[in-house]
Design a protein around this motif. Structure first.
Motif, PDB file in Angstrom:
ATOM      1  N   VAL A   9       0.797  -1.195  -0.038  1.00  0.00           N
ATOM      2  CA  VAL A   9       0.062   0.123  -0.041  1.00  0.00           C
ATOM      3  C   VAL A   9       1.029   1.397   0.056  1.00  0.00           C
ATOM      4  O   VAL A   9       1.777   1.466   0.848  1.00  0.00           O
ATOM      5  N   PRO A  10       0.832   2.012  -1.015  1.00  0.00           N
ATOM      6  CA  PRO A  10       1.611   3.352  -0.791  1.00  0.00           C
ATOM      7  C   PRO A  10       1.263   4.149   0.250  1.00  0.00           C
ATOM      8  O   PRO A  10       0.182   4.287   0.778  1.00  0.00           O
ATOM      9  N   PRO A  11       2.210   5.191   0.484  1.00  0.00           N
ATOM     10  CA  PRO A  11       1.969   5.982   1.665  1.00  0.00           C
ATOM     11  C   PRO A  11       0.710   7.139   1.233  1.00  0.00           C
ATOM     12  O   PRO A  11       0.716   7.446   0.064  1.00  0.00           O
ATOM     13  N   ASP A  12       0.125   7.656   2.198  1.00  0.00           N
ATOM     14  CA  ASP A  12      -0.993   8.498   1.913  1.00  0.00           C
ATOM     15  C   ASP A  12      -0.710   9.786   1.501  1.00  0.00           C
ATOM     16  O   ASP A  12      -1.569  10.297   0.455  1.00  0.00           O
ATOM     17  N   ASP A  13       0.680  10.122   1.611  1.00  0.00           N
ATOM     18  CA  ASP A  13       1.044  11.695   1.148  1.00  0.00           C
ATOM     19  C   ASP A  13       1.486  11.386  -0.266  1.00  0.00           C
ATOM     20  O   ASP A  13       1.583  12.551  -1.077  1.00  0.00           O
ATOM     21  N   LYS A  14       1.517  10.289  -0.893  1.00  0.00           N
ATOM     22  CA  LYS A  14       1.797  10.320  -2.384  1.00  0.00           C
ATOM     23  C   LYS A  14       0.537  10.224  -3.296  1.00  0.00           C
ATOM     24  O   LYS A  14      -0.260   9.907  -2.915  1.00  0.00           O
ATOM     25  N   ASP A  15       0.729  10.603  -4.621  1.00  0.00           N
ATOM     26  CA  ASP A  15       0.050  10.832  -5.555  1.00  0.00           C
ATOM     27  C   ASP A  15      -0.288   9.355  -6.003  1.00  0.00           C
ATOM     28  O   ASP A  15       0.622   8.601  -6.335  1.00  0.00           O
ATOM     29  N   SER A  16      -1.613   9.004  -6.530  1.00  0.00           N
ATOM     30  CA  SER A  16      -1.611   7.658  -7.224  1.00  0.00           C
ATOM     31  C   SER A  16      -1.244   7.890  -8.608  1.00  0.00           C
ATOM     32  O   SER A  16      -1.044   8.861  -9.099  1.00  0.00           O
ATOM     33  N   VAL A  17      -1.203   6.907  -9.318  1.00  0.00           N
ATOM     34  CA  VAL A  17      -0.800   6.912 -10.782  1.00  0.00           C
ATOM     35  C   VAL A  17      -1.683   7.795 -11.711  1.00  0.00           C
ATOM     36  O   VAL A  17      -1.372   8.513 -12.412  1.00  0.00           O
ATOM     37  N   SER A  18      -3.081   7.507 -11.618  1.00  0.00           N
ATOM     38  CA  SER A  18      -4.004   8.358 -12.139  1.00  0.00           C
ATOM     39  C   SER A  18      -3.857   9.803 -12.016  1.00  0.00           C
ATOM     40  O   SER A  18      -3.984  10.661 -12.753  1.00  0.00           O
ATOM     41  N   GLU A  19      -3.831  10.114 -10.475  1.00  0.00           N
ATOM     42  CA  GLU A  19      -3.547  11.731  -9.974  1.00  0.00           C
ATOM     43  C   GLU A  19      -2.260  12.162 -10.793  1.00  0.00           C
ATOM     44  O   GLU A  19      -2.558  13.200 -11.410  1.00  0.00           O
ATOM     45  N   LYS A  20      -1.175  11.239 -10.991  1.00  0.00           N
ATOM     46  CA  LYS A  20       0.082  11.876 -11.453  1.00  0.00           C
ATOM     47  C   LYS A  20      -0.258  11.840 -13.022  1.00  0.00           C
ATOM     48  O   LYS A  20       0.066  13.053 -13.445  1.00  0.00           O
ATOM     49  N   LEU A  21      -0.888  11.244 -13.650  1.00  0.00           N
ATOM     50  CA  LEU A  21      -1.188  11.241 -15.005  1.00  0.00           C
ATOM     51  C   LEU A  21      -1.910  12.476 -15.238  1.00  0.00           C
ATOM     52  O   LEU A  21      -1.659  13.269 -16.243  1.00  0.00           O
ATOM     53  N   LEU A  22      -2.948  12.603 -14.643  1.00  0.00           N
ATOM     54  CA  LEU A  22      -3.869  13.729 -14.641  1.00  0.00           C
ATOM     55  C   LEU A  22      -3.102  15.082 -14.426  1.00  0.00           C
ATOM     56  O   LEU A  22      -3.218  15.972 -15.198  1.00  0.00           O
ATOM     57  N   ARG A  23      -2.195  15.229 -13.621  1.00  0.00           N
ATOM     58  CA  ARG A  23      -1.602  16.477 -13.186  1.00  0.00           C
ATOM     59  C   ARG A  23      -0.510  16.589 -14.256  1.00  0.00           C
ATOM     60  O   ARG A  23      -0.315  17.798 -14.620  1.00  0.00           O
ATOM     61  N   LYS A  24       0.128  15.663 -14.810  1.00  0.00           N
ATOM     62  CA  LYS A  24       1.222  15.937 -15.899  1.00  0.00           C
ATOM     63  C   LYS A  24       0.433  16.094 -17.279  1.00  0.00           C
ATOM     64  O   LYS A  24       1.023  17.150 -17.956  1.00  0.00           O
ATOM     65  N   THR A  25      -0.763  15.628 -17.335  1.00  0.00           N
ATOM     66  CA  THR A  25      -1.504  16.092 -18.521  1.00  0.00           C
ATOM     67  C   THR A  25      -1.990  17.788 -18.462  1.00  0.00           C
ATOM     68  O   THR A  25      -1.949  18.302 -19.431  1.00  0.00           O
ATOM     69  N   ARG A  26      -2.360  18.012 -17.318  1.00  0.00           N
ATOM     70  CA  ARG A  26      -2.495  19.528 -17.185  1.00  0.00           C
ATOM     71  C   ARG A  26      -1.310  20.341 -17.327  1.00  0.00           C
ATOM     72  O   ARG A  26      -1.443  21.307 -18.014  1.00  0.00           O
ATOM     73  N   GLU A  27      -0.417  20.146 -16.981  1.00  0.00           N
ATOM     74  CA  GLU A  27       0.885  20.548 -16.902  1.00  0.00           C
ATOM     75  C   GLU A  27       1.398  20.776 -18.358  1.00  0.00           C
ATOM     76  O   GLU A  27       1.774  21.742 -18.799  1.00  0.00           O
ATOM     77  N   SER A  28       1.182  19.713 -19.163  1.00  0.00           N
ATOM     78  CA  SER A  28       1.724  19.820 -20.624  1.00  0.00           C
ATOM     79  C   SER A  28       0.930  18.900 -21.550  1.00  0.00           C
ATOM     80  O   SER A  28       1.033  17.711 -21.518  1.00  0.00           O
ATOM     81  N   PRO A  29      -0.255  19.404 -22.047  1.00  0.00           N
ATOM     82  CA  PRO A  29      -1.128  18.718 -22.627  1.00  0.00           C
ATOM     83  C   PRO A  29      -0.899  17.946 -23.979  1.00  0.00           C
ATOM     84  O   PRO A  29      -1.649  17.053 -24.426  1.00  0.00           O
TER      85      PRO A  29
END
Length: 99
Positions: A9-29
């Motif tokens: 189980v990943p730590p709670d303070d880390k982003d999940s893979v889908s959250e990272k993908l969405l964040r990176k998509t917003r940063e550089s579409p």
């Protein structure tokens, strides 16, 4: 030696893979657009594999790779041009408009 069979189980303070993908998509579409273009070209060329005629398989695969890379490089170039436009040309227009 008994191994713990529970899932990691990943730590709670880390982003999940889908959250990272969405964040990176917003940063550089344009990155997902380049990836999607790459996949579309590769899928089309694999679909056309049956009707390649007398072309050797290696040549067909090389052409597929080159076309897919062209989509990715095109998306990178569009991103670079957009960044240059937003950082320099737009900013210079705003600075001259304020004076």
């Amino acid at each position: 030696m008994s191994a713990n069979r529970s899932w990691w189980v990943p730590p709670d303070d880390k982003d999940s893979v889908s959250e990272k993908l969405l964040r990176k998509t917003r940063e550089s579409p344009l990155v997902p657009i380049g990836l999607g273009g790459c996949l579309v070209v590769a899928a089309y060329r694999i679909y056309r594999l049956r009707s390649r005629g007398s072309t050797k398989m290696s040549i067909h695969l090389i052409h597929t790779r080159v076309a897919a890379q062209a989509c990715a490089v095109g998306a990178i170039m569009l991103g670079a041009v957009y960044t240059m436009y937003s950082d320099y040309i737009k900013r210079m227009a705003q600075d001259t408009g304020e004076k």
